[in-house]
Enzyme design. Structure first.
Site, mmCIF file in Angstrom:
data_model
loop_
_atom_site.group_PDB
_atom_site.id
_atom_site.type_symbol
_atom_site.label_atom_id
_atom_site.label_comp_id
_atom_site.label_asym_id
_atom_site.label_seq_id
_atom_site.Cartn_x
_atom_site.Cartn_y
_atom_site.Cartn_z
ATOM 1 N N THR A 1 0.850 -1.201 0.000
ATOM 2 C CA THR A 1 0.000 0.000 0.000
ATOM 3 C C THR A 1 0.883 1.246 0.000
ATOM 4 O OG1 THR A 1 -1.755 -1.163 1.188
ATOM 5 C CG2 THR A 1 -1.783 1.232 1.317
ATOM 6 N N GLN B 1 -0.350 -9.765 -6.080
ATOM 7 C CA GLN B 1 -0.863 -11.143 -6.131
ATOM 8 C C GLN B 1 -0.146 -11.975 -7.193
ATOM 9 O OE1 GLN B 1 -3.041 -12.508 -4.043
ATOM 10 N NE2 GLN B 1 -3.783 -10.689 -2.978
ATOM 11 N N CYS C 1 -11.044 -7.451 2.429
ATOM 12 C CA CYS C 1 -11.243 -6.031 2.724
ATOM 13 C C CYS C 1 -12.721 -5.679 2.655
ATOM 14 C CB CYS C 1 -10.490 -5.168 1.731
ATOM 15 S SG CYS C 1 -8.818 -5.712 1.513
HETATM 16 N N1 PLP Z 1 -2.753 -4.879 -3.896
HETATM 17 C C1 PLP Z 1 -3.340 -6.087 -3.884
HETATM 18 C C2 PLP Z 1 -3.768 -6.695 -5.169
HETATM 19 C C3 PLP Z 1 -3.543 -6.760 -2.675
HETATM 20 O O1 PLP Z 1 -4.129 -7.959 -2.679
HETATM 21 C C4 PLP Z 1 -3.124 -6.143 -1.477
HETATM 22 C C5 PLP Z 1 -3.379 -6.791 -0.164
HETATM 23 O O2 PLP Z 1 -4.430 -7.359 0.054
HETATM 24 C C6 PLP Z 1 -2.479 -4.896 -1.531
HETATM 25 C C7 PLP Z 1 -2.327 -4.294 -2.764
HETATM 26 C C8 PLP Z 1 -1.978 -4.219 -0.304
HETATM 27 O O3 PLP Z 1 -0.865 -4.912 0.192
HETATM 28 P P1 PLP Z 1 -0.302 -4.621 1.679
HETATM 29 O O4 PLP Z 1 -1.066 -5.521 2.586
HETATM 30 O O5 PLP Z 1 1.140 -5.009 1.644
HETATM 31 O O6 PLP Z 1 -0.483 -3.186 1.927
#
Ligand code: PLP
Length: 362
Positions: free
Chosen positions: A73, A172, A308
């Site tokens: 993120t 992913q 989420c």
């Molecule tokens: N992008 C995707 C496709 C994700 O699945 C996730 C996490 O669920 C994120 C971004 C965010 O990752 P992080 O948990 O390292 O912030």
């Protein structure tokens, strides 16, 4: 308990755990050093960071540089907010099924956010038009909710031809598939059997960003703050293992996929069957009450559409984008499996889920 939520997070690989322990204290009691210190404690920790950086870099296209971040993120925020066209007020075009880390961040840009639609198959058209004021394009490689794999190579080429900065969320995909060239790519250790709290932003050679976090100038001045050698060493070990096991893991997942499709043959698959990561079985069933199903199947850890979105009363934005109405979108479950899932796990989970669904009359 059977764990089928590999898109939310993955079990820590024993190899990653072992690599981390050394940098918490270590056999010589010197594992706690600050990697930015010039003495031996620091130099040892810095060497571990360097090695891990090389291992993580091997997941990305050749060249470029890896900046360690706290999460994917954060890496996506850095890329989307810090690039030159975005700072110059250009708009950002994103697919309709991006993770909130992209969806919400692109909305903060002064130039605004354009949404590129996806089809019923969960794929964007590689030739989709984006408005002329677009200076940034951000499309994910593999979707977290439905697993579809986007035509990134073509989209990246079109972005380059249009002079736009191209960001790819490969969270992913990393460690599972080769990642195509982009200007900036974000990944996260905990999705590839590494620890939580560590991610990476890869930048193509020559790409400069304005930092979000300023201070001591670590990570090429892009992300100030003391690095965590333990988390980074765990990330490096997980990346090395993922690279070494990529084909074996994929073969295992294909076997599980075939079983999963058979066990859930009377459910409807969300999104493309082929252009998809086969460790993501996102399926729905008319009339299903997912909350009740989850409470009836307490021995199986799985998700309602997406981790989420599952606590939200709103139906998933991704499922709406592939054309499901609010009612249908709420009949979806997501089963995510991978390296440590066995065929027996999947069979046992399917028996429980199917029995509970049938008992509902769904
Ligand atoms: N992008 C995707 C496709 C994700 O699945 C996730 C996490 O669920 C994120 C971004 C965010 O990752 P992080 O948990 O390292 O912030």
């Amino acid at each position: 308990m059977i764990y089928l939520d590999y898109q939310a997070t993955t079990p820590l690989a024993p190899e990653a755990r072992d690599a981390m322990l050394r940098w918490l204290d270590g056999p010589d009691g010197m594992g706690f050093g600050n990697p930015h210190s010039p003495h031996r404690y620091g130099r040892q920790a810095a060497a571990a960071v360097d090695l891990a950086r090389e291992r993580v870099a091997a997941l990305f296209p050749p060249g470029g540089r890896v900046i360690f971040t706290g999460t994917a993120t954060e890496a996506l925020n850095m890329a989307l907010l810090g690039n030159e066209p975005a700072r110059a007020g250009k708009a950002c075009a994103i697919s309709a099924i991006e993770h909130s880390a992209v969806h919400e961040t692109a909305a903060r840009l002064a130039g605004g956010r354009h949404i590129i639609p996806v089809g019923e198959n969960g794929l964007i058209d590689a030739n989709a038009e984006w408005p002329e004021d677009t200076g940034v394009v951000s499309v994910m490689q593999v979707n977290n909710e439905i697993g579809t794999i986007q035509p990134i190579t073509e989209i990246a080429r079109r972005a380059r031809e249009a002079g736009a900065f191209f960001v790819c969320d490969a969270v992913q995909a990393a460690g599972k598939l080769d990642i195509p060239m982009a200007d900036a790519i974000a990944i996260s250790a905990h999705k590839l059997h590494g620890p939580k709290g560590i991610g990476a932003l890869w930048l193509r050679e020559g790409v400069e960003l304005a930092p979000l976090i300023t201070g001591g100038g670590q990570e090429d001045g892009l992300r100030s703050g003391t690095l965590s050698p333990a988390l980074i060493a765990g990330f490096g070990a997980a990346a090395k293992l993922a690279k070494e096991r990529m084909i074996a893991d994929r073969e295992h997942i294909e076997t599980l996929w075939a079983k999963g499709r058979q066990f859930f043959s009377d459910w409807t698959l969300n999104g493309s069957e082929e252009a998809r990561w086969h460790g993501n079985l996102s399926i729905r069933r008319d009339g299903l009450d997912v909350a009740r199903l989850m409470s009836d199947c307490r021995n199986v850890a799985f998700s309602a559409g997406s981790a989420c979105a599952s606590s939200s009363v709103e139906p998933s934005r991704v499922l709406r984008a592939i054309g499901l109405d609010a009612k249908l979108a709420k009949t979806t479950i997501r089963l995510g499996f991978g390296r440590y899932t066995t065929g027996e796990d999947l069979e046992e989970a399917a028996a429980a889920i199917n029995a509970a669904a049938l008992a509902q009359g769904a």
